[in-house]
Design a protein around this motif. Sequence first.
Motif, PDB file in Angstrom:
ATOM      1  N   ASP A   1       0.825  -1.196   0.000  1.00 25.89           N
ATOM      2  CA  ASP A   1       0.000   0.000   0.000  1.00 25.89           C
ATOM      3  C   ASP A   1       0.860   1.246   0.000  1.00 25.89           C
ATOM      4  O   ASP A   1       0.596   2.207  -0.731  1.00 25.89           O
ATOM      5  CB  ASP A   1      -0.908   0.006   1.232  1.00 25.89           C
TER       6      ASP A   1
ATOM      7  N   ASP B   1       3.853   1.502  -1.085  1.00 31.32           N
ATOM      8  CA  ASP B   1       4.468   1.623  -2.400  1.00 31.32           C
ATOM      9  C   ASP B   1       3.493   2.196  -3.403  1.00 31.32           C
ATOM     10  O   ASP B   1       3.829   3.068  -4.204  1.00 31.32           O
ATOM     11  CB  ASP B   1       4.952   0.248  -2.882  1.00 31.32           C
ATOM     12  N   LEU B   2       2.302   1.659  -3.319  1.00 33.45           N
ATOM     13  CA  LEU B   2       1.293   2.119  -4.268  1.00 33.45           C
ATOM     14  C   LEU B   2       1.062   3.608  -4.109  1.00 33.45           C
ATOM     15  O   LEU B   2       0.962   4.342  -5.090  1.00 33.45           O
ATOM     16  CB  LEU B   2      -0.011   1.375  -4.026  1.00 33.45           C
TER      17      LEU B   2
ATOM     18  N   PHE C   1       3.809   5.453  -5.561  1.00 34.30           N
ATOM     19  CA  PHE C   1       3.733   5.357  -7.006  1.00 34.30           C
ATOM     20  C   PHE C   1       2.684   6.329  -7.541  1.00 34.30           C
ATOM     21  O   PHE C   1       2.905   7.044  -8.517  1.00 34.30           O
ATOM     22  CB  PHE C   1       3.402   3.927  -7.378  1.00 34.30           C
TER      23      PHE C   1
END
Lengths: 254, 1232
Positions: free
Chosen positions: A114, A116-117, A120
């Motif tokens: 999460d 990382d997302l 991103f």
Amino acid sequence: MHLLCRWRKPLFTIDILVYDSLGGKCIENLPCELQRNFTLMRDLDNRTEEKKGEIDKLAEEYISSVRNLASEQRVEHLQKIQSAYSKCKEFSDDKVQLAMQTYEMVDKHIRRLDADLARFENELKEKLEVSGYESPEGRGLKKGEGRGLREKRGPRGKGRKSSDEDSPRNKKLKNSPEFSDSLLPMQPSDVLDMPVDPNEPTYCLCHQVSYGEMIGCDNPDCPIEWFHFACVDLATKPKGKWFCPRCTQDKKKK
Amino acid sequence: MRRLRRGCRAGVVGLDMGRGRGRGRGRGRGATVSLRPPSPYRLQLSPSRETLTYAQAQKMVEVDLDGRLHRINITDPLPVITEDEMMAQDIVECNSNKENSEQTQSRARPGRKPPNTKSRRRESKNSSHQSRRSGSQHHAQSQTNSSQQPSHHSPLPEPTFRVLDSLCPLDAPPLPASYYRFIEKTGEEQDREAEYDMDEEDLAWLDMVNQKRVSDGHASVSPDTFELLIDRLERESVLESRSQALSQSAVDEDAFCCVCLDDECLNSNVILFCDICNLAVHQECYGVPYIPEGQWLCRCCLQSPSRPMDCVLCPNRGGAFKQTSDGRWAHVVCAIWIPEVCFANTVFLEPVEGVKNIPPARWKLTCYLCKQKGRGASIQCHKANCYRAFHVTCAQKAGLFMKIDPVRETGVNGTTFSVKKTAFCENHSPVGSRQDGSGDETTEGRLVGGRGNRGQRSYTQSPPPPPRKKTPKGQKKGKKSPARRSTVPVLLVPQIPSHRLNKICTGVAVQRKNQFMQRLHNYWLLKRQSRNGMPLIRRLHSHLQSHKATEQREPDEKLSAAMEELRYWQKLRQDLERARLLVELIRKRERLKREQMKLHQAALELKLTPALILLRSTLDQLQEKDTAQIFLKPVNLAEVPDYLEFISRPMDFSTMRAKLEAHAYCSIGDLESDFNLMVSNCLKYNSKETAFHQAALHLREVGGAILRHAHRQAQSIGLDPSTGMHLPDSPNKHGFYQCTWEDVDSLLDPVNRLHMSTEEQLKALLEKLDLVTSMRSSGGRTKRIRLLRREINTVGYKQQRSQLLNGKEEEEEEEGEDEKDNGKKDLVENGPLTSALTPGTDDSPPTLEPSCPALSPLPGDAPPEPPVLGPVMAGRRSPGRSYKRQRSSRSGGNGPSDDDADVPETPTACKQEEASPDVCPSETPCPPTNASPLTGVGRRTSVLFKKAKNGARLAKNKAAQLQNGGTTDGQTNGLDSPADVPKPPSSTVLPASSPAAPPTPATPSSPSPHQLRSRGPSSDSEGDKTLPLLFKEEGFTNGLGKDKDDDSDAIFNDQKQSAPPPPKRSRGKPALAKVPESQNGDSGRSMLLPFDSATELTPLDLVWAKCRGYPSYPAMVVDPDMPQEGLLHNGIPIPVPPGDVLKLGERRQKETGERHYLVLFFDTKRTWQWLPRDKLLPMGMDDTVDKLRLMEGKKPNVRKSVHTAYDRAMVHLNHVMNHVKGNLTFNPSNFI
């Protein structure tokens, strides 16, 4: 004597897509770890079954021969059974421990993912902004994306106590209008199509899936464990220990 | 291209859709209704709308049928009427056309929901009879209907079928909608296939080409190939134009509508941009009520994108054009401002009409701005005398003041805006408007002319008509001209370079490719041109626009790549989520399995060792009752070294548990016996007043119930004692619990129990009691419980009595067994019992055992067991007593006892004090006990000391086994020679005990403690107490005298003479009447009743008097017959009872037939009272008893008064004693 029917553990496979673009490395070995844990559990299960068989045999024996046994022998015999049971209990405890570990592991991965997302997403947004693209579509896209992410990030299973969670239903409700128009074609199918799992574990006195803020009973043996705030008349996280209504009742009885 | 300014489109669209949907729904309902055959059924005369509530109105559907409005409730079922029925209906109507009109009316009525009360009432008022008639008619009608209809067509359709020769599988039934999903193709996918569809033109062309090719001997080109190639060409052109369009800016932020020159942008009136020429107009200004999906092109781009327009009304080019009705073009602004011209449709603002109506004079006007004459129509300055003329667009360009007044005159004539327009020439423009537009705006509101520069860039002057060469529309000059300039897509069908053409056709196998491609290209160009340069594939074009918007292709690709990645991650996230769910489920399952395992274990245990479990639970319950945990651990022998001398088989809960776990118990019975052993041990070792003793008694009662219950359970479960498992067949569980009041009642009747032994009776009674108590509470229940208890008590007495009798005999035989003790006790009690019984109160348990009744909340329960306990206690007591004795001698006795001892018998006294150990040694290890009490206070053992007071009796008993014979002898002997026999000394030690000694053998503890207590008082009035039961009455009378006379001496004498002891005892412990009895027994005076011992209360004794409604209160027994002149008790004056009090007493005694004592309370007023014996309790005999009494009061103030009274009493006692003995100091406070 089997009072409860036993159910076999389904050997399930989880195919987890492994992509290692961002932080994918950690995910890679998740399937392996899962598998290891599950085989361990299965192993324990088998041993428990064996023990159970043993116990049954011992019980038979005992029943057939009680009459001739002196009291010491009886005690001895019963102790054997007892010890077998304690072994079984150990196994069971181990299994529960393993399951909890596994859960933690998956949970950890999810949280990392999460994060990382989110990162991103932000990058993506920035990229878009840098490029100065200002069309309404673009804006909508960004917005939608952000929203989708946010919702996605709310862990669906109960995460920690009072973590914010959205039930899939809610999610759907919230998302569909925005997604239906204007967003990327892929977007809706992504977040929304995560089907409501009929087997999703239920919690709380209301036996519903988890959603919103949940609170965990501090009794480690609580059969329910997690409760919706609303169902236990809570608005905010209480201080100190909290026990669910049932556990409080039981405690009082004792 | 359509661009929305400030992004309000979504809202608008949404609104639109909403509206559309709503309308659709409405239409839909209307349609269904209208489908309904206009049958007379159920159509109701509609109640007027006003009479309906909103809710009702919401539930109504309005139908307009034949000009009449009908309302149908939506909840009413709508009958479906077939055509046949319709026909039948018609026929019926024809048949009965006489009353036709009425019938329809009546027919309509039945189905109708009563319209509303008002109308109905009116109706009924007006024509009640009519309605009745019509009702009947309707009835008939319906009958005819029903009779006719069947004749017309059979109600049930007949099945028809035919056999099919071949079965062709039907298509699968359509799946529910949820199974279908629309998947949009991605761009690449779409790129891969040909999107273009041929039309007739293409077909014709291809045919022609193919014909030619065939004739040339070449293969014809398939339509598919054609489509593909066209598609590619389109794509190429799109790419081309995209590269061209690169420079176009996205959104012109400060764009303004070129009609009103305003940049205001509202949600309902946004500024639209033409996708080709980038013209910016307001929706309203250009007549675009709805924003179309996709592209939006202005009229001129739509109609002739390639040609620049010329306005009929002005010389300027550019701007927003509309077509006139005769096919020419005109500026919207011109059409607005020129008065003769108007729009045919005021919504869409087209076509422009009335150009012909413009008077020639107007055409001839010369625009003072562009100086051109004869080109277009001009308007003139609105200033009254100014005739300057100018073209509308020129005026805009020049920024003249042109104001459209918002005052709308609603003379909607279909002509133009009903707006007041004012335009002024340069010279007459209102002040400031020229220079400063914004200033104008503030003052004037909406000024069109204020924005000169805007107007300037909007229009270009068209070249003079004849030389119409320069098409390039340099119209849009403004700063953004570069962007605008490229708006010449018009003829811009991009020429595709040949190398590209080659590239396009590489993948296609066509003979003579080049030639064909050339032709195709040309054809395509022509086709595009013919369509005003419109792309053949719309999607691509709009796609292009959007891409144009996203600027370059590259970032787009980057973006899509990122998107792709994002998608993967999201998918991964989903998978993980699923995994987490699964793991969570697993966790739950494992927990459940663990629970299951535990249950399994419990079940197996229950199966294998049910007896064990029952025993365990019973033991647990028993242990629970031992709240003080007295019995939890074995008696600590270090603390009580002599324990084993009295107790041969110690027992405690922990031992029991150990035995239980070792499967040493086979049945409840085993457990019970151990339990009883434990209790009896305790009772034996500890004297009666100790907490231990009482706890044991209590435990015995409660435990008895538990054990009985366990017994019953075991019985109903059916346990095999040898295996400890269930019996194969469960015993019939008939019932214990099925018991009726009748059973209980019959049992309550002693006659019905005659056949049973007392023990059996007891048992039966107990069971019933258990049973009844387990029943639901009711009046009958409590009553019966009470009755049962009483009955149990009496039976218990009986039993004890019989035991006593037996005991006597045994005693006589001089057996040292416990039984003997019992026997003695019994003997002792015998008397008392009888007496007790006679005196009457069944409840008064004191007779049985003084402590029992007092302690047990369930008097009923307690007594039942006594039989068992009786013996035990006796045995136990004896040792206890001995202890007590010692103890008492030591601690309790301190003050008075010493004195007493000294006075009466020095030897004994000495023994008590110093050699108390010695005294007891023979019987029990006195010294240790003495020591232990100090250390282990609060323990079972410690209490022993107190008991020791009672010890006298106990001592005997203890001795019982060993010395039984001896004891009896001892008693006698002891009396004679206390020194010789330990007991006698011990007994002698305490005045009470001394008497007890002899009695001890005879009577159990009860007397002894009293004796001990009495010691204190005894000093004062031993003599009084000496009165045997027999002499009770006399005792009173005599008592006084005696008391005064002989304290210690009396004791001595008593002790020495078997006879005297009894009196002492009696005196010592009235409550423990038994003692005297025992003495009696010993001495052979069976006549003495223990109860009477109560009566033995001698005048001047201090007592706890219990009046109804008050706690026990310190008082002094007074001899009613005392001399009227008063008397001195050891020098203390005793008040004389007033005459009325005496009279009252006499009356009372007569009434009740009981003996009453006159008591004088130690309250401030020194009040008098007559009380029966059982309300009196000797005071000062036992600290604990006194303390208890002191605590009895529930309210603090009451307690306080009791305390003060007690102090007073003690002072009194002190005085009396001091008088007698001199130095004795009594400290009452230490009692509290």
